[in-house]
Design a protein around this motif. Structure first.
Motif, short mmCIF file in Angstrom:
data_model
loop_
_atom_site.label_atom_id
_atom_site.label_comp_id
_atom_site.label_asym_id
_atom_site.label_seq_id
_atom_site.Cartn_x
_atom_site.Cartn_y
_atom_site.Cartn_z
N VAL A 245 0.84 -1.19 0.00
CA VAL A 245 0.00 0.00 0.00
C VAL A 245 0.88 1.24 0.00
O VAL A 245 1.92 1.30 0.68
CB VAL A 245 -0.94 -0.02 1.23
CG1 VAL A 245 -1.64 1.32 1.42
CG2 VAL A 245 -1.94 -1.17 1.09
N ASP A 246 0.47 2.25 -0.75
CA ASP A 246 1.25 3.49 -0.85
C ASP A 246 0.87 4.52 0.20
O ASP A 246 1.71 5.30 0.63
CB ASP A 246 1.05 4.11 -2.24
CG ASP A 246 1.53 3.20 -3.34
OD1 ASP A 246 2.74 3.19 -3.60
OD2 ASP A 246 0.70 2.47 -3.92
N GLU A 247 -0.42 4.52 0.59
CA GLU A 247 -0.88 5.55 1.52
C GLU A 247 -1.96 4.97 2.42
O GLU A 247 -2.87 4.27 1.95
CB GLU A 247 -1.43 6.76 0.76
CG GLU A 247 -1.87 7.90 1.66
CD GLU A 247 -2.30 9.13 0.87
OE1 GLU A 247 -2.05 10.25 1.34
OE2 GLU A 247 -2.88 8.96 -0.22
N VAL A 248 -1.84 5.25 3.70
CA VAL A 248 -2.81 4.84 4.71
C VAL A 248 -3.56 6.08 5.19
O VAL A 248 -2.95 7.10 5.51
CB VAL A 248 -2.08 4.17 5.90
CG1 VAL A 248 -2.96 4.14 7.14
CG2 VAL A 248 -1.64 2.76 5.52
N LEU A 249 -4.89 5.95 5.23
CA LEU A 249 -5.73 7.04 5.74
C LEU A 249 -6.41 6.58 7.02
O LEU A 249 -7.20 5.63 7.00
CB LEU A 249 -6.80 7.43 4.72
CG LEU A 249 -6.31 7.90 3.35
CD1 LEU A 249 -7.51 8.23 2.46
CD2 LEU A 249 -5.38 9.09 3.46
N PHE A 250 -6.10 7.26 8.13
CA PHE A 250 -6.82 7.01 9.37
C PHE A 250 -8.13 7.80 9.34
O PHE A 250 -8.18 8.92 8.83
CB PHE A 250 -5.99 7.47 10.57
CG PHE A 250 -4.69 6.74 10.74
CD1 PHE A 250 -4.65 5.37 10.92
CD2 PHE A 250 -3.48 7.43 10.72
CE1 PHE A 250 -3.46 4.70 11.07
CE2 PHE A 250 -2.28 6.78 10.88
CZ PHE A 250 -2.26 5.40 11.05
N GLN A 251 -9.18 7.20 9.90
CA GLN A 251 -10.49 7.86 9.91
C GLN A 251 -10.63 8.73 11.15
O GLN A 251 -10.69 8.23 12.27
CB GLN A 251 -11.62 6.84 9.86
CG GLN A 251 -13.01 7.44 9.72
CD GLN A 251 -13.23 8.11 8.38
OE1 GLN A 251 -12.65 7.72 7.38
NE2 GLN A 251 -14.06 9.14 8.37
N LEU A 252 -10.67 10.04 10.95
CA LEU A 252 -10.79 10.99 12.06
C LEU A 252 -12.27 11.21 12.37
O LEU A 252 -13.01 11.68 11.51
CB LEU A 252 -10.13 12.32 11.69
CG LEU A 252 -10.21 13.42 12.74
CD1 LEU A 252 -9.38 13.06 13.97
CD2 LEU A 252 -9.76 14.76 12.16
N PRO A 253 -12.72 10.89 13.57
CA PRO A 253 -14.11 11.19 13.93
C PRO A 253 -14.37 12.69 13.88
O PRO A 253 -13.45 13.50 14.05
CB PRO A 253 -14.24 10.66 15.37
CG PRO A 253 -13.07 9.76 15.56
CD PRO A 253 -11.97 10.27 14.68
N THR A 254 -15.60 13.06 13.63
CA THR A 254 -15.96 14.48 13.57
C THR A 254 -16.18 14.99 14.99
O THR A 254 -17.18 14.65 15.65
CB THR A 254 -17.21 14.68 12.72
OG1 THR A 254 -16.98 14.16 11.41
CG2 THR A 254 -17.56 16.16 12.63
N GLU A 255 -15.23 15.80 15.46
CA GLU A 255 -15.26 16.31 16.83
C GLU A 255 -14.81 17.76 16.84
O GLU A 255 -14.19 18.24 15.88
CB GLU A 255 -14.31 15.49 17.73
CG GLU A 255 -14.66 14.02 17.86
CD GLU A 255 -15.88 13.77 18.74
OE1 GLU A 255 -16.37 14.75 19.35
OE2 GLU A 255 -16.34 12.62 18.78
N PRO A 256 -15.08 18.49 17.91
CA PRO A 256 -14.53 19.84 18.05
C PRO A 256 -13.00 19.83 18.03
O PRO A 256 -12.36 18.77 18.12
CB PRO A 256 -15.08 20.31 19.40
CG PRO A 256 -16.31 19.49 19.63
CD PRO A 256 -15.99 18.15 19.01
N GLU A 257 -12.41 21.01 17.95
CA GLU A 257 -10.98 21.12 17.70
C GLU A 257 -10.13 20.43 18.77
O GLU A 257 -9.21 19.68 18.43
CB GLU A 257 -10.58 22.59 17.58
CG GLU A 257 -9.11 22.77 17.23
CD GLU A 257 -8.78 24.18 16.82
OE1 GLU A 257 -7.58 24.53 16.87
OE2 GLU A 257 -9.69 24.95 16.44
N ASP A 258 -10.40 20.68 20.04
CA ASP A 258 -9.53 20.13 21.08
C ASP A 258 -9.48 18.60 21.02
O ASP A 258 -8.40 17.99 21.10
CB ASP A 258 -10.00 20.58 22.46
CG ASP A 258 -9.69 22.05 22.73
OD1 ASP A 258 -8.94 22.64 21.94
OD2 ASP A 258 -10.21 22.59 23.72
#
Length: 271
Positions: A245-258
């Motif tokens: 695999v060339d690139e891995v994308l982690f899934q970021l949950p939708t949360e406020p900035e902090d």
């Protein structure tokens, strides 16, 4: 192998400029954002992820507005759709949006595409779900003509226009990469005909080692592979690297900035 993040950018989560800066500061290579123009209140199409559709599906920002904000706040971060629902988008407008993003980002744009799953959403855009794959094909081919020809034209079953001037042209040569999402039986046909890379979801692509080998053998080249929604576990990252695999994308949950920044710090430990 490079690392990026895929996420839903919404009106109640971290802002895209702040997210872009945070990713670049932590050494991530890319940001991929999801798209849904709307979610019909009455929906019969089942969500592939389970019973209840998460709230963030209802609240996504326009992907090209969000990516432009991230691009102008960064210097190196690649900005991409993951995925753009091009069966719901006018191809002439889409070509201009992506070329404009590529211009303002100095050549850092990529177009991840797919046909989507929400049939009620498609129908509200005048798209017949039964012909959406043929429509997707023509729109990609038309967009590439608009990106690469001074006087572009296209004549197909669904997309039809006589010669036009369409500017700006993309910075990247010959154009920003088009990454084909999905892992169905005809996905590789699309990658081989009009894609520049493959972008499956982790866990939905079967035997990645065998499938990547099959794809690259059929293409006669090292087709780039980006794996979407990768769990943030060290053994899985190692598995994907071994698979080529060339690139891995982690899934970021939708949360406020902090909270988003705390999650990104955890992701960064795996890169």
């Amino acid at each position: 192998m490079e690392f990026g993040v895929s996420t839903f950018v919404t009106d109640d989560g971290i802002r895209p400029a702040a997210l872009g800066r945070a990713l670049e500061e932590r050494g991530f290579a890319s940001l991929y954002v999801a798209e849904h123009t709307h979610i019909p209140v009455k929906r019969e199409t089942p969500w592939p992820g389970g019973d209840e559709l998460p709230r963030h599906y209802h609240r996504t920002l326009d992907p090209f507005v969000a990516l432009t904000a991230a691009a102008t706040a960064t210097e190196r971060l690649r900005v991409a759709t993951g995925i753009a629902l091009i069966i719901q988008r006018d191809p002439i407008t889409l070509a201009k949006e992506v070329a404009s993003l590529d211009l303002v980002s100095d050549g850092r744009a990529a177009l991840g595409i797919g046909a989507g799953w929400n049939r009620e959403e498609m129908r509200n855009h005048g798209t017949d779900p039964t012909t959406r794959m043929r429509l997707l094909r023509e729109r990609v081919l038309a967009v590439k003509e608009l990106w690469t020809k001074d006087e572009a034209e296209f004549h197909g079953e669904f997309v039809d226009f006589d010669p036009v001037f369409s500017y700006p042209k993309p910075v990247q040569e010959p154009h920003p990469p088009v990454l084909i999402g999905g892992a169905g039986p005809t996905t590789f046909d699309r990658v081989l005909e009009f894609g520049d890379g493959w972008m499956p979801i982790y866990g939905a692509a079967g035997d990645l080692v065998a499938n990547i080998a099959e794809l690259r053998e059929g293409a006669g080249r090292a087709v780039p592979v980006t794996v979407f929604a990768t769990p943030d576990r060290r053994e899985i990252v190692a598995e994907l690297e071994a698979a080529g695999v060339d690139e891995v994308l982690f899934q970021l949950p939708t949360e406020p900035e902090d909270e988003s920044l705390r999650i990104l710090d955890r992701f960064a430990e795996l890169t």
